[in-house]
Design a protein around this motif. Structure first.
Motif, PDB file in Angstrom:
ATOM      1  N   MET A 215       0.921  -1.083  -0.147  1.00 33.14           N
ATOM      2  CA  MET A 215      -0.116   0.045   0.049  1.00 33.14           C
ATOM      3  C   MET A 215       0.953   1.111   0.036  1.00 33.14           C
ATOM      4  SD  MET A 215      -3.000   1.055   2.610  1.00 33.14           S
ATOM      5  CE  MET A 215      -3.541  -0.342   2.932  1.00 33.14           C
ATOM      6  N   SER A 216       0.500   2.206  -0.925  1.00 36.96           N
ATOM      7  CA  SER A 216       1.582   3.530  -0.829  1.00 36.96           C
ATOM      8  C   SER A 216       0.948   4.526   0.087  1.00 36.96           C
ATOM      9  CB  SER A 216       1.645   3.840  -2.444  1.00 36.96           C
ATOM     10  OG  SER A 216       0.111   4.416  -2.783  1.00 36.96           O
ATOM     11  N   ALA A 217       1.757   5.585   0.295  1.00 39.84           N
ATOM     12  CA  ALA A 217       1.127   6.508   1.001  1.00 39.84           C
ATOM     13  C   ALA A 217       0.004   7.186   0.455  1.00 39.84           C
ATOM     14  CB  ALA A 217       2.367   7.483   1.167  1.00 39.84           C
ATOM     15  N   GLN A 218      -0.317   7.208  -0.661  1.00 39.98           N
ATOM     16  CA  GLN A 218      -1.505   7.664  -1.222  1.00 39.98           C
ATOM     17  C   GLN A 218      -2.568   7.080  -0.923  1.00 39.98           C
ATOM     18  OE1 GLN A 218      -0.984   8.400  -5.476  1.00 39.98           O
ATOM     19  NE2 GLN A 218      -3.205   9.207  -5.786  1.00 39.98           N
ATOM     20  N   ASP A 219      -2.524   5.474  -0.816  1.00 42.68           N
ATOM     21  CA  ASP A 219      -3.463   4.517  -0.617  1.00 42.68           C
ATOM     22  C   ASP A 219      -4.048   4.410   0.796  1.00 42.68           C
ATOM     23  OD1 ASP A 219      -3.845   4.034  -3.406  1.00 42.68           O
ATOM     24  OD2 ASP A 219      -2.345   2.468  -3.116  1.00 42.68           O
ATOM     25  N   ALA A 220      -2.993   5.071   1.780  1.00 42.25           N
ATOM     26  CA  ALA A 220      -3.221   4.847   2.978  1.00 42.25           C
ATOM     27  C   ALA A 220      -4.726   5.496   3.682  1.00 42.25           C
ATOM     28  CB  ALA A 220      -2.064   5.551   3.987  1.00 42.25           C
ATOM     29  N   HIS A 221      -5.302   4.933   4.495  1.00 49.53           N
ATOM     30  CA  HIS A 221      -6.630   5.027   5.057  1.00 49.53           C
ATOM     31  C   HIS A 221      -6.556   5.615   6.346  1.00 49.53           C
ATOM     32  CE1 HIS A 221     -10.681   5.794   5.358  1.00 49.53           C
ATOM     33  NE2 HIS A 221     -10.771   4.891   6.118  1.00 49.53           N
ATOM     34  N   HIS A 222      -6.900   6.859   6.713  1.00 49.84           N
ATOM     35  CA  HIS A 222      -6.831   7.327   8.227  1.00 49.84           C
ATOM     36  C   HIS A 222      -8.239   8.018   8.397  1.00 49.84           C
ATOM     37  CE1 HIS A 222      -2.803   5.806   8.932  1.00 49.84           C
ATOM     38  NE2 HIS A 222      -2.400   6.547   7.685  1.00 49.84           N
TER      39      HIS A 222
ATOM     40  N   GLU B 155     -11.503  14.297   9.459  1.00 50.26           N
ATOM     41  CA  GLU B 155     -10.365  14.357   8.298  1.00 50.26           C
ATOM     42  C   GLU B 155     -10.204  13.043   7.906  1.00 50.26           C
ATOM     43  OE1 GLU B 155      -5.927  15.132   8.589  1.00 50.26           O
ATOM     44  OE2 GLU B 155      -7.084  16.993   8.557  1.00 50.26           O
ATOM     45  N   ILE B 156     -10.367  12.613   6.728  1.00 44.98           N
ATOM     46  CA  ILE B 156     -10.416  11.022   6.368  1.00 44.98           C
ATOM     47  C   ILE B 156      -9.291  11.312   4.941  1.00 44.98           C
ATOM     48  CG2 ILE B 156     -11.578   9.104   5.252  1.00 44.98           C
ATOM     49  CD1 ILE B 156     -14.151  11.019   6.352  1.00 44.98           C
ATOM     50  N   THR B 157      -8.308  10.313   5.248  1.00 48.11           N
ATOM     51  CA  THR B 157      -7.530  10.205   3.856  1.00 48.11           C
ATOM     52  C   THR B 157      -7.909   8.794   3.243  1.00 48.11           C
ATOM     53  OG1 THR B 157      -5.755   9.134   5.329  1.00 48.11           O
ATOM     54  CG2 THR B 157      -5.661  11.445   4.907  1.00 48.11           C
ATOM     55  N   GLY B 158      -7.442   8.613   2.133  1.00 51.28           N
ATOM     56  CA  GLY B 158      -7.605   7.379   1.308  1.00 51.28           C
ATOM     57  C   GLY B 158      -8.802   7.176   0.672  1.00 51.28           C
TER      58      GLY B 158
ATOM     59  N   GLU C 101     -21.453   9.524   2.064  1.00 52.22           N
ATOM     60  CA  GLU C 101     -21.126   8.257   1.633  1.00 52.22           C
ATOM     61  C   GLU C 101     -19.689   8.143   0.927  1.00 52.22           C
ATOM     62  OE1 GLU C 101     -22.701   4.575  -1.194  1.00 52.22           O
ATOM     63  OE2 GLU C 101     -24.233   6.072  -0.812  1.00 52.22           O
ATOM     64  N   LEU C 102     -18.753   7.808   1.407  1.00 54.33           N
ATOM     65  CA  LEU C 102     -17.529   7.729   0.928  1.00 54.33           C
ATOM     66  C   LEU C 102     -16.914   6.480   0.388  1.00 54.33           C
ATOM     67  CD1 LEU C 102     -15.773  10.192   3.410  1.00 54.33           C
ATOM     68  CD2 LEU C 102     -17.041  10.830   1.235  1.00 54.33           C
TER      69      LEU C 102
ATOM     70  N   LEU D  70      -7.790  13.257   0.188  1.00 58.69           N
ATOM     71  CA  LEU D  70      -8.191  14.017   1.495  1.00 58.69           C
ATOM     72  C   LEU D  70      -9.715  14.544   1.530  1.00 58.69           C
ATOM     73  CD1 LEU D  70      -7.457  14.901   4.436  1.00 58.69           C
ATOM     74  CD2 LEU D  70      -6.354  17.109   3.364  1.00 58.69           C
ATOM     75  N   VAL D  71     -10.173  14.199   2.715  1.00 60.82           N
ATOM     76  CA  VAL D  71     -11.638  14.908   2.559  1.00 60.82           C
ATOM     77  C   VAL D  71     -11.576  15.381   4.025  1.00 60.82           C
ATOM     78  CG1 VAL D  71     -14.275  14.339   2.856  1.00 60.82           C
ATOM     79  CG2 VAL D  71     -13.041  13.312   1.105  1.00 60.82           C
ATOM     80  N   ARG D  72     -12.286  16.586   4.240  1.00 62.24           N
ATOM     81  CA  ARG D  72     -12.632  17.236   5.623  1.00 62.24           C
ATOM     82  C   ARG D  72     -14.021  17.678   5.657  1.00 62.24           C
ATOM     83  NH1 ARG D  72      -7.022  19.996   5.054  1.00 62.24           N
ATOM     84  NH2 ARG D  72      -5.849  18.936   6.645  1.00 62.24           N
ATOM     85  N   ILE D  73     -14.703  17.214   6.584  1.00 63.96           N
ATOM     86  CA  ILE D  73     -16.053  17.436   6.918  1.00 63.96           C
ATOM     87  C   ILE D  73     -16.341  18.113   8.216  1.00 63.96           C
ATOM     88  CG2 ILE D  73     -18.293  16.341   7.279  1.00 63.96           C
ATOM     89  CD1 ILE D  73     -17.078  13.816   5.240  1.00 63.96           C
TER      90      ILE D  73
END
Length: 87
Positions: free
Chosen positions: A1-8, A18-21, A34-35, A60-63
């Motif tokens: 999994m690359s850094a771009q694919d990491a999910h946090h 704040e959501i990544t991946g 719904e993401l 990256l999504v910020r809600i």
């Protein structure tokens, strides 16, 4: 999994998320998002929700808003959950 694919997922005081991946935003309104993430579908429930940022390149999504629930679901559970969210 690359850094771009990491999910946090980072929830700050139930008012900022704040959501990544994130691969795409399937649907959203003031009560639900719904993401599609690298680890599955993520459903967010709340009130007065709004998207502060969506960076497609970095995923990256910020809600912000009053966040009451986060739930992951696979496609077989998606229809029932989405139907409940969008009532």
């Amino acid at each position: 999994m690359s850094a771009q694919d990491a999910h946090h997922v980072r929830l700050i005081g139930r008012t900022a998320l704040e959501i990544t991946g994130v691969e795409r935003v399937s649907s959203f309104d003031v009560n639900a998002f719904e993401l599609v993430t690298t680890l599955g579908n993520l459903y967010i429930e709340g009130e007065s929700l709004h998207m502060k940022q969506f960076d497609v390149e970095s995923g990256l999504v910020r809600i912000e808003g009053n966040i009451s629930a986060l739930q992951y679901a696979d496609d077989s559970k998606r229809k029932g959950f989405a139907r409940r969210l969008l009532r």
